[in-house]
Enzyme design. Structure first.
Site, PDB file in Angstrom:
ATOM      1  N   SER A 284      56.008  -2.960  -2.100  1.00  0.00           N
ATOM      2  CA  SER A 284      55.550  -4.157  -2.799  1.00  0.00           C
ATOM      3  C   SER A 284      55.236  -5.268  -1.825  1.00  0.00           C
ATOM      4  CB  SER A 284      56.636  -4.612  -3.764  1.00  0.00           C
ATOM      5  OG  SER A 284      56.420  -5.950  -4.094  1.00  0.00           O
ATOM      6  N   LYS A 285      54.089  -5.912  -2.064  1.00  0.00           N
ATOM      7  CA  LYS A 285      53.699  -7.010  -1.188  1.00  0.00           C
ATOM      8  C   LYS A 285      54.651  -8.182  -1.356  1.00  0.00           C
ATOM      9  CE  LYS A 285      48.919  -5.785  -1.410  1.00  0.00           C
ATOM     10  NZ  LYS A 285      47.574  -6.118  -1.697  1.00  0.00           N
ATOM     11  N   ARG A 286      55.352  -8.198  -2.462  1.00  0.00           N
ATOM     12  CA  ARG A 286      56.227  -9.343  -2.711  1.00  0.00           C
ATOM     13  C   ARG A 286      57.492  -9.297  -1.867  1.00  0.00           C
ATOM     14  NH1 ARG A 286      56.175  -8.387  -8.554  1.00  0.00           N
ATOM     15  NH2 ARG A 286      54.614  -6.909  -7.895  1.00  0.00           N
ATOM     16  N   GLN A 287      57.801  -8.113  -1.313  1.00  0.00           N
ATOM     17  CA  GLN A 287      59.018  -8.031  -0.499  1.00  0.00           C
ATOM     18  C   GLN A 287      58.880  -8.805   0.810  1.00  0.00           C
ATOM     19  OE1 GLN A 287      59.526  -3.853  -0.090  1.00  0.00           O
ATOM     20  NE2 GLN A 287      60.240  -3.596  -2.182  1.00  0.00           N
ATOM     21  N   GLY A 288      57.627  -9.149   1.169  1.00  0.00           N
ATOM     22  CA  GLY A 288      57.428  -9.950   2.381  1.00  0.00           C
ATOM     23  C   GLY A 288      57.490  -9.105   3.638  1.00  0.00           C
TER      24      GLY A 288
END
Ligand code: GLU
Length: 516
Positions: A284-288
């Site tokens: 996930s791109k949201r995990q950074g």
């Protein structure tokens, strides 16, 4: 040159070539002599692990076959552009040691390499498709399209355009044009898309016309959509092989119809399976931490990241830790790409990095680079601390194999290497009553031996000397010395500390901390 369109049927490839109708700008591709591959990210975000893997496999394939690796920025979705992403993507490829041969920054024979600067080519192609009847103008309003979508949802169907404007007569089109009605251009999807052989997934067929409406290829703002732009560019950039994520496998049928309609020979396709977390969930791109910048800033080596990415079971005969880019090029085999998703175990990255950092410390040139990097980091952390290169080099060589990241050396446990710790005598008094004896022995040992010790010889000498302190256990003496030198009870061996700090500094610290 117009594509061949006769009574609603596209001429077969053989017939087309025989009649010389195909437009040919890339003889190198058609003769199969030159390998040209491209990585084509959209600068709608920063480079992430999935993108890096696609770029890497393109790079490996190009280098393995003596070909060219192209970076093309697919920046036609103007509303989603992220400032700085385009530059950063190219920076990250350079950081990773897989620089493109042709790119926006470096140019090349088939530039420009940003789609926004190639609009004329898409317009020519769209016009050719309009002229041959392979595309048409669609005047449907956003409201009508929205209604279609809602209706489909209500009926639990996948929304698709109903191809209404296919059936407009030339007169109706003229009339709408004369009224300046806004339009887009759609590609007329022919039924019965031919199967094609994907170099990874094998024979694949997707009768796209039976499940999708005619796709928009040129938008109202004059920008192309992905499907047209990537076909036009792959053709004009003479791309021989398209290696891209498996999410595009299904679109390939559409692309092949476009090639056929334009009378162009398509490249070969190889779709790469998805890259997932080790538990099979989506990266996930949201995990950074999927962005490559995160790894740069966290002090990881690009070699470690590439090595980890290629150790998920794709493109190589076997998994193996410690491969460099050169080894990856030698060992890479596209045919070994599996169709299973690749599971990435990021928890293993520190260990991969340790292995590569060890190699970097061993290499003369790479060690010089590490020394330079560490000097910069130390200046930042310890306010303009200037340290001798030799001192830093010595420390790296001594810590080789123990460090996972160069930045570990900035952690508090290693601060004694760079600044004198404050150690009070009270702190040490409880350790042994023979502190002064221990100190004198070690100071003398250091003073009398200026030829230099190795870890082994110094260890041996310490053991020998400290036998003379009868009432203090060897381990207690070591603890005393370690605290005096570093302010810490745990850490590397005393011999390593002494060698890291050097004779002079070690003596000063021992004299300051221990009683006479
Ligand atoms: N711009 C597309 C992407 O970012 C490229 C797909 C392709 O390689 O054709 O995924």
């Amino acid at each position: 040159m117009r594509p061949a369109f006769i009574r609603g049927k596209w001429l077969s490839r053989t017939l087309e070539l025989a009649t010389g109708l195909g437009r040919r700008t890339c003889s190198s591709r058609e003769s199969g002599r030159e390998v040209r591959v491209r990585f084509a990210p959209s600068p709608t975000g920063f480079l992430h692990l999935g993108g890096l893997r696609t770029a890497l496999y393109n790079y490996l394939f190009a280098k393995k076959h003596g070909g060219a690796f192209i970076l093309r920025l697919e920046d036609t979705d103007r509303s989603r552009l992220v400032p700085g992403a385009a530059e950063s993507i190219e920076d990250m490829l350079e950081w990773a040691g897989i620089p493109p041969d042709e790119s926006p920054r470096h140019g090349g024979p088939c530039g420009p390499y940003e789609q926004s600067k190639r609009l004329d080519l898409y317009h020519v192609a769209a016009q050719a498709l309009l002229d041959s009847g392979a595309a048409y103008r669609c005047f449907c309003t956003p409201q009508r399209l929205e209604l279609l979508k809602r209706e489909a949802m209500r009926n639990r169907q996948t929304p698709r355009y109903d191809n209404r404007c296919r059936h407009l007569t030339p007169k109706q089109v003229e009339e709408k044009l004369s009224r300046n009605s806004p339009f887009v251009i759609r590609f007329f999807l022919q039924e019965g898309a031919q199967p094609f052989q994907d170099l990874v997934y094998g024979w694949t067929q997707h009768d796209v016309a039976s499940v999708e409406g005619d796709p928009v290829i040129l938008k109202g703002d004059g920008f192309p959509t992905y499907h047209l732009a990537n076909v036009v560019d792959d053709h004009h950039m003479c791309v021989s092989h398209v290696l891209r994520g498996a999410e595009w496998l299904i679109s390939t049928a559409k692309h092949l119809l476009l090639y056929q309609a334009l009378g162009w020979q398509p490249p070969q396709f190889a779709h790469l399976p998805l890259l997932l977390n080790k538990d099979g969930s989506k990266l996930s791109k949201r995990q950074g931490d999927i962005f490559i910048q995160h790894y740069v800033h966290s002090g990881y080596l690009s070699d470690a990241l590439l090595d980890l990415i290629t150790n998920c079971g794709s493109g190589f005969t076997e998994n193996q830790m410690g491969r460099t880019v050169d080894t990856l090029i030698q060992q890479y085999e596209l045919g070994k790409t599996s169709t299973h998703s690749a599971l990435l175990d990021l928890d293993k990255l520190p260990e991969f990095n340790r292995i590569h950092l060890t190699r970097w410390i061993e290499g003369t040139e790479t060690r010089v680079q590490l020394v330079g990097q560490l000097q910069v980091l130390l200046k930042d952390t310890y306010k303009d601390l200037e340290l001798d290169e030799k001192h830093i080099e010595r420390i790296l060589l001594l810590r080789k194999g123990h460090l996972c990241r160069l930045t570990d050396l900035l952690s508090p446990e290693y601060s004694y290497l760079w600044v004198r710790p404050s150690v009070t005598r009270e702190q040490l008094q409880c350790l042994t009553s023979e502190a002064s004896k221990v100190k004198n022995l070690v100071v003398r040992l250091l003073q009398e031996n200026d030829s230099g010790f190795t870890l082994e010889t110094l260890n041996g000498e310490l053991r020998k000397q400290l036998k003379q302190v009868k009432d203090t256990k060897y381990s207690s003496a070591m603890k005393l010395l370690r605290v005096a030198l570093s302010g810490q009870e745990h850490g590397p061996s005393v011999a390593e500390m002494l060698l890291s700090l050097g004779r002079q500094e070690s003596i000063v610290r021992l004299q300051n901390a221990l009683p006479d």
